[in-house]
Scaffold this active site. Structure first.
Site, PDB file in Angstrom:
ATOM      1  NE  ARG A 178      -2.455  -1.013   3.147  1.00  0.00           N
ATOM      2  CZ  ARG A 178      -2.973  -1.277   4.337  1.00  0.00           C
ATOM      3  NH1 ARG A 178      -4.222  -0.958   4.599  1.00  0.00           N
ATOM      4  NH2 ARG A 178      -2.261  -1.859   5.276  1.00  0.00           N
ATOM      5  NE  ARG A 246      -4.642 -16.584   7.703  1.00  0.00           N
ATOM      6  CZ  ARG A 246      -3.502 -16.973   8.280  1.00  0.00           C
ATOM      7  NH1 ARG A 246      -2.539 -17.530   7.562  1.00  0.00           N
ATOM      8  NH2 ARG A 246      -3.320 -16.805   9.575  1.00  0.00           N
ATOM      9  CD  GLU A 275      -6.312 -23.201   4.754  1.00  0.00           C
ATOM     10  OE1 GLU A 275      -6.066 -23.481   5.935  1.00  0.00           O
ATOM     11  OE2 GLU A 275      -5.633 -22.437   4.078  1.00  0.00           O
ATOM     12  CG  HIS A 293      -2.413 -23.095   6.868  1.00  0.00           C
ATOM     13  ND1 HIS A 293      -3.560 -22.341   6.859  1.00  0.00           N
ATOM     14  CD2 HIS A 293      -1.444 -22.261   7.333  1.00  0.00           C
ATOM     15  CE1 HIS A 293      -3.301 -21.118   7.309  1.00  0.00           C
ATOM     16  NE2 HIS A 293      -2.021 -21.044   7.603  1.00  0.00           N
TER      17      HIS A 293
HETATM   18  C1  GLV Z   1      -0.282 -19.199  10.070  1.00  0.00           C
HETATM   19  O1  GLV Z   1      -0.851 -19.218   9.013  1.00  0.00           O
HETATM   20  C2  GLV Z   1      -0.190 -18.054  10.911  1.00  0.00           C
HETATM   21  O2  GLV Z   1      -0.858 -17.039  10.640  1.00  0.00           O
HETATM   22  O3  GLV Z   1       0.555 -18.136  11.904  1.00  0.00           O
END
Ligand code: GLV
Ligand code: GLV
Length: 336
Positions: A178, A246, A275, A293
């Site tokens: 940003r 994410r 997920e 993940h």
């Molecule tokens: C894992 O994805 C975290 O946010 O620690």
């Protein structure tokens, strides 16, 4: 104080929670709790230790009760928590950012980049199946990194660690964020680009943004907020996408289409849009690597996460502002 922990975590950090005479309950299940199960167990507690798979919002904390003072999230990301709703109520939220965690994520990102461009998973599978019959000049040709461009979307601590490691491979690094970061540009020899320019120029795009309304479906076929950008189409033809941030930052279905058309040459994903569900078409694609993940799943990182998750709770109980508080201004109006 009463504390509920939504799932056992690695290491023996939770022992420390009980040392000050606090009453600690840990979920008896080795799986995420349903919202009902969580509420049943957390009702009446003063502190909650949650995981990124627990959804915590105003409704949940109201049901837990007005004595709840702190939610300590065992993760760097906190998109599973409605920070505004908890802040309004004076509930302190902490997370577990640390160099160990950020480095683990940066290392996993590189494992995925290298695995992807050198087709490691595909080659391993063929070798195990007995397909290797002797050296061949043209099997599993990959792509070299030297001289290529790495595009980093989101230059937080993790993004910077990924950038630092790119130098070792002789890549040029561009980033988008940003706000420009001239200090990091100087330190790391990287260059700011708009998202569109970055996508056009990068041979490998890696995502390191938090999940916010701004970044949801940032990588998709049609911008959902009325702008015209079509970010997957903007990516260079034959480029690679890596996501350790994410899942919902990428619209998974659109990525599947872009992979099918060949516009995107390969993708390595540690996170998924909903997920633990994953678009089954991804599993049929040899040019896709999926990991469940695990970017921060090293013993060292999880150890630090455990320490920080525990100290976040204990600090609040001993009226000390936690170093890992997510929103500092809540401290002044915290529940006591
Ligand atoms: C894992 O994805 C975290 O946010 O620690
Ligand atoms: C978060 O993912 C960061 O960029 O540090």
């Amino acid at each position: 104080m009463k504390i509920f922990v939504t799932r056992q975590i690695p290491g023996d950090h939770l022992k420390k929670l009980g040392e000050g005479g606090h009453e600690v309950t840990i979920s008896e299940f080795d799986r995420p709790l349903t919202p009902e199960e969580l509420l049943e167990r957390a009702k009446g507690v003063d502190g909650l230790l949650s995981l990124l798979s627990d959804k915590i919002d105003g409704e949940v904390v109201d049901a837990i009760g007005p004595q709840l003072k702190v939610v300590s999230n065992y993760a760097v990301g906190f998109d599973n928590i409605n920070i505004d709703e908890l802040s309004d109520r004076g509930i302190v939220v902490t997370n577990t950012p640390s160099d160990e965690v950020n480095e683990a994520v940066a290392e996993h990102t590189w494992a995925l980049i290298l695995g992807l461009i050198r087709r490691i998973v595909e080659a391993d599978e063929a070798t195990r199946r007995g397909a290797y019959k002797g050296w061949e000049p043209d099997i599993f040709l990959g792509t070299s990194l030297k001289g290529k461009t790495l595009g980093i979307v989101g230059l937080g601590r993790i993004g910077k660690m990924v950038a630092r490691r790119a130098k070792g491979y002789g890549m040029s690094v561009i980033y988008t964020k940003r706000t420009k970061d001239p200090e990091s540009e100087k330190e790391l020899g990287i260059e700011f680009n708009s998202l569109e320019e970055l996508l056009k120029k990068s041979d490998v795009v890696t995502l390191h943004t938090p999940l916010t309304e701004e970044t949801r479906h940032l990588i998709s076929n049609a911008w959902p907020y009325g702008q015209k950008a079509d970010t997957l189409a903007q990516m260079k033809k034959g480029s690679f996408l890596v996501n350790t941030s994410r899942g919902p930052v990428v619209r998974e279905h659109d990525l599947v289409e872009a992979l099918k058309s060949g516009h995107i040459k390969g993708a390595a994903l540690d996170v998924f849009e909903s997920e633990p569900n994953i678009d089954p078409e991804l599993f049929g694609m040899p040019n896709v690597i999926t990991t469940p993940h695990i970017a921060s799943a090293t013993t060292e990182a999880r150890d630090e996460m455990g320490k920080l998750a525990v100290s976040g709770l204990l600090d609040v109980f001993s009226d000390k502002i936690p170093s890992n508080i997510v929103k500092k201004d809540v401290w002044q109006k915290r529940r006591k």
